[in-house]
Design a protein around this motif. Structure first.
Motif, short mmCIF file in Angstrom:
data_model
loop_
_atom_site.label_atom_id
_atom_site.label_comp_id
_atom_site.label_asym_id
_atom_site.label_seq_id
_atom_site.Cartn_x
_atom_site.Cartn_y
_atom_site.Cartn_z
N TYR A 15 -0.76 -7.69 -4.35
CA TYR A 15 -1.88 -7.94 -3.49
C TYR A 15 -1.99 -6.70 -2.83
O TYR A 15 -1.26 -5.89 -2.31
CB TYR A 15 -1.41 -8.90 -2.49
CG TYR A 15 -1.32 -10.39 -2.95
CD1 TYR A 15 -0.24 -10.92 -3.42
CD2 TYR A 15 -2.55 -11.31 -2.67
CE1 TYR A 15 0.06 -12.06 -4.04
CE2 TYR A 15 -2.34 -12.42 -3.21
CZ TYR A 15 -1.28 -13.05 -3.68
OH TYR A 15 -1.32 -14.18 -4.28
N GLY A 16 -3.52 -6.43 -2.52
CA GLY A 16 -3.98 -5.18 -1.85
C GLY A 16 -4.81 -5.65 -0.73
O GLY A 16 -5.66 -6.83 -0.92
N SER A 17 -4.95 -5.06 0.40
CA SER A 17 -5.71 -5.65 1.44
C SER A 17 -7.01 -4.38 1.70
O SER A 17 -7.85 -4.44 2.73
CB SER A 17 -5.09 -5.99 2.90
OG SER A 17 -4.35 -4.45 3.36
N GLY A 18 -6.70 -3.37 1.14
CA GLY A 18 -7.69 -2.19 1.37
C GLY A 18 -6.86 -1.00 2.08
O GLY A 18 -7.29 0.11 2.56
N SER A 34 3.87 -6.93 -3.18
CA SER A 34 4.47 -7.73 -4.22
C SER A 34 4.86 -9.07 -3.82
O SER A 34 5.42 -9.02 -2.86
CB SER A 34 5.13 -6.90 -5.21
OG SER A 34 6.50 -6.64 -4.56
N THR A 35 4.53 -10.00 -4.77
CA THR A 35 5.12 -11.33 -4.41
C THR A 35 5.83 -11.99 -5.61
O THR A 35 5.35 -11.54 -6.81
CB THR A 35 4.12 -12.16 -3.60
OG1 THR A 35 3.08 -12.42 -4.81
CG2 THR A 35 3.42 -11.67 -2.56
N THR A 36 6.67 -13.03 -5.42
CA THR A 36 7.03 -13.70 -6.34
C THR A 36 7.59 -15.21 -5.74
O THR A 36 7.81 -15.16 -4.65
CB THR A 36 8.27 -13.21 -7.27
OG1 THR A 36 8.57 -14.16 -8.36
CG2 THR A 36 9.37 -12.99 -6.29
N VAL A 71 -11.11 -10.38 -6.65
CA VAL A 71 -11.30 -9.61 -5.22
C VAL A 71 -12.12 -10.66 -4.15
O VAL A 71 -13.05 -11.27 -4.72
CB VAL A 71 -12.48 -8.48 -5.33
CG1 VAL A 71 -12.51 -7.84 -3.93
CG2 VAL A 71 -11.81 -7.25 -6.23
N ALA A 72 -11.50 -10.94 -3.05
CA ALA A 72 -12.18 -11.49 -1.95
C ALA A 72 -13.25 -10.67 -1.38
O ALA A 72 -12.79 -10.10 -0.30
CB ALA A 72 -11.11 -12.24 -1.09
N GLN A 116 -7.50 -8.26 -2.64
CA GLN A 116 -7.42 -8.19 -3.83
C GLN A 116 -6.30 -8.67 -4.63
O GLN A 116 -5.23 -8.54 -3.87
CB GLN A 116 -7.88 -6.69 -4.56
CG GLN A 116 -8.89 -5.84 -3.68
CD GLN A 116 -8.22 -4.96 -2.98
OE1 GLN A 116 -7.16 -4.33 -3.37
NE2 GLN A 116 -8.72 -4.72 -1.57
N ALA A 117 -6.14 -8.90 -5.71
CA ALA A 117 -4.91 -9.58 -6.27
C ALA A 117 -4.92 -9.51 -7.59
O ALA A 117 -5.90 -9.63 -8.31
CB ALA A 117 -4.67 -11.03 -5.76
#
Lengths: 176, 78
Positions: A65-68, A73-75, A118-119, A128-129
């Protein structure tokens, strides 16, 4: 490679919690969903879940995931395949994403869903993801659903999703 | 009373689209998913905030010529 539009769904007034493509033809190699969506959830963004075959809820997700301004990272035991903008983001702005499903019609192999989205916020900060989700079993996929993963919220009016079938081989011919 | 949830279902074979209410199983799963998403989102935001804090600290120490912790160094070195 040939890509064929199978169906397009648009959300009407009042919104909808889930979009389902059922009785998907089993004649393609892979599937692709392209969507443009926004949620009524009161936050920057919300997750879009993927559900094959009605009730075969996936149980493993890995994501970037990015926020700008940062990346994490996730799991986990989730089924989020994309992010869509919520009410905190710039109004009338829809996020875009894609979901790729290789070998969907082949039974006996683990199905993996690959999403990038992208949201959209029309500002410097937007989520973004890049995500992958593993299906809970190896069944062939005959229906696919995407759903707002938040409580009490819907995909709002004018959200759309289009399902494409992709054939491998030159000119769309299946290579044997 | 819980708001009703609906599915917009398009039959690719017949071309028909119908709007129907969630089944009991779908309602139950949606509730689980909402809880899972809320938890995942909280973890993601916490990780984002922790990373931002570490990076800020690492940058400040670097400028001041002070030693970084291993965690702070990890934010600068891939």
């Amino acid at each position: 490679m040939a890509m064929t539009l199978i169906s397009t769904v648009s959300v009407g007034s009042g919104g909808i919690a889930e979009i389902t493509f059922s009785n998907i033809p089993q004649t393609y190699t892979d599937l692709l969903i392209l969507y443009s969506a926004r949620t009524s959830y009161a936050a920057n963004s919300a997750g879009l879940g993927i559900i094959p075959n009605g009730t075969e809820y996936p149980n493993l997700e890995r994501g970037l995931y990015g926020s700008g301004s940062s990346v994490v990272s996730t799991t986990g035991a989730y089924r989020t395949i994309g992010v869509i903008p919520g009410t905190n983001y710039t109004s009338n702005t829809f996020g875009n994403g894609s979901i790729y499903v290789p070998n969907y019609a082949t039974a006996g192999i683990t199905k993996i869903f690959i999403g990038d989205s992208v949201a959209e916020n029309n500002a410097s900060a937007s989520n973004q993801a890049i995500l992958t989700v593993r299906a809970a079993n190896t069944n062939a996929i005959s229906s696919l659903s995407i759903a707002d993963s938040t409580s009490g919220a819907n995909l709002i009016q004018n959200s759309t999703a289009s399902l494409y079938g992709i054939l491998k081989g030159s000119g769309g011919a299946t290579v044997s | 009373m819980t708001d009703k949830k609906y599915v917009l279902e398009h039959n690719c074979e017949t071309g028909e689209t119908v709007e129907r209410e969630f089944t009991a199983q779908e309602y139950a799963q949606a509730e689980l998913d909402a809880q899972a998403f809320a938890q995942a989102e909280a973890e993601r935001l916490a990780a984002e905030e922790a990373l931002a804090t570490l990076k800020a600290s690492a940058k400040a120490k670097l400028i001041a010529g002070e030693p970084l912790t291993a965690e702070e160094a990890d934010t600068l070195v891939i």
